[in-house]
Design a protein around this motif. Structure first.
Motif, PDB file in Angstrom:
ATOM      1  N   ASP A  71       0.838  -1.195   0.000  1.00  0.00           N
ATOM      2  CA  ASP A  71       0.000   0.000   0.000  1.00  0.00           C
ATOM      3  C   ASP A  71       0.875   1.249   0.000  1.00  0.00           C
ATOM      4  OD1 ASP A  71      -2.363  -1.417   0.117  1.00  0.00           O
ATOM      5  OD2 ASP A  71      -2.469  -1.369   2.300  1.00  0.00           O
ATOM      6  N   SER A  94      -6.372   1.272   1.477  1.00  0.00           N
ATOM      7  CA  SER A  94      -7.637   1.214   2.216  1.00  0.00           C
ATOM      8  C   SER A  94      -7.424   1.262   3.728  1.00  0.00           C
ATOM      9  CB  SER A  94      -8.402  -0.059   1.846  1.00  0.00           C
ATOM     10  OG  SER A  94      -7.625  -1.199   2.187  1.00  0.00           O
ATOM     11  N   ARG A  95      -6.153   1.336   4.170  1.00  0.00           N
ATOM     12  CA  ARG A  95      -5.857   1.365   5.604  1.00  0.00           C
ATOM     13  C   ARG A  95      -5.523   2.779   6.066  1.00  0.00           C
ATOM     14  NH1 ARG A  95      -1.247  -1.374   7.477  1.00  0.00           N
ATOM     15  NH2 ARG A  95      -0.195  -0.616   5.625  1.00  0.00           N
ATOM     16  N   CYS A  96      -5.849   3.067   7.314  1.00  0.00           N
ATOM     17  CA  CYS A  96      -5.461   4.321   7.956  1.00  0.00           C
ATOM     18  C   CYS A  96      -4.692   3.970   9.226  1.00  0.00           C
ATOM     19  CB  CYS A  96      -6.684   5.162   8.310  1.00  0.00           C
ATOM     20  SG  CYS A  96      -7.563   5.771   6.869  1.00  0.00           S
ATOM     21  N   VAL A  97      -3.545   4.648   9.411  1.00  0.00           N
ATOM     22  CA  VAL A  97      -2.686   4.387  10.554  1.00  0.00           C
ATOM     23  C   VAL A  97      -2.530   5.683  11.338  1.00  0.00           C
ATOM     24  CG1 VAL A  97      -0.386   3.635  11.280  1.00  0.00           C
ATOM     25  CG2 VAL A  97      -1.452   2.601   9.265  1.00  0.00           C
TER      26      VAL A  97
END
Length: 167
Positions: A71, A94-97
């Protein structure tokens, strides 16, 4: 969600807390001052310079790890403002950190990706330069900018805690 850009990084050798000022790219060009540690400000400064590929700093190393993954970093977001603290996140596909704003801004500058801010944060902590530091006081645009700079020279993070204070 509004796009922002870094317009100023201010570090002092005195007791002043380092500050980064973000500006709304479109719209009313509100300014968002974010106070941070000296380390956070240093990370943002170093992200504006060419990296040393043989001896990367921690942000460059972390960026290499992120960039080599599946990603890519799409954007960073300033997502909340509570009790004088800003909260950010890295958007990786599609990820949030979750991330500290200083780290998120440093990554955005290194990656060349946009910095976004939720409208509620700008409504709560943003400063509209058209309104000036003292709303309702008419002045030219140059006067407003100068007054805002003077405001930045004298303000401290405790001014934004939302506490009414004791008279």
């Amino acid at each position: 969600m509004r796009e922002l850009k870094v317009v100023e990084i201010r570090v002092s050798t005195g007791d002043a807390v380092p500050l980064v000022v973000l500006e709304e790219v479109d719209g009313s060009h509100r300014l968002l001052p974010i106070w941070m540690s000296h380390g956070g400000a240093s990370a943002i400064f170093s992200a504006t310079e060419d990296p040393d590929p043989e001896r990367p700093n921690i942000h460059d190393l972390a960026w290499r790890l992120v960039d080599s993954g599946s990603d890519a970093l799409d954007a960073v977001r300033i997502v909340a403002y509570e009790d004088g603290q800003f909260f950010a996140e890295l958007v990786l596909g599609s990820r949030c950190v979750a991330a500290r704003p200083s780290d998120a801004i440093a990554f955005a500058l290194r990656a060349g990706c946009p910095i976004h801010c939720v409208d509620e944060v700008l409504d709560q902590a943003g400063i509209d330069p058209a309104q000036g530091v003292s709303p309702g006081e008419p002045a030219g645009a140059d006067d407003e900018v100068e007054r805002f700079r003077e405001f930045l020279d004298t303000v401290n993070p405790d001014d934004f805690t939302g506490d009414a204070g004791d008279p």
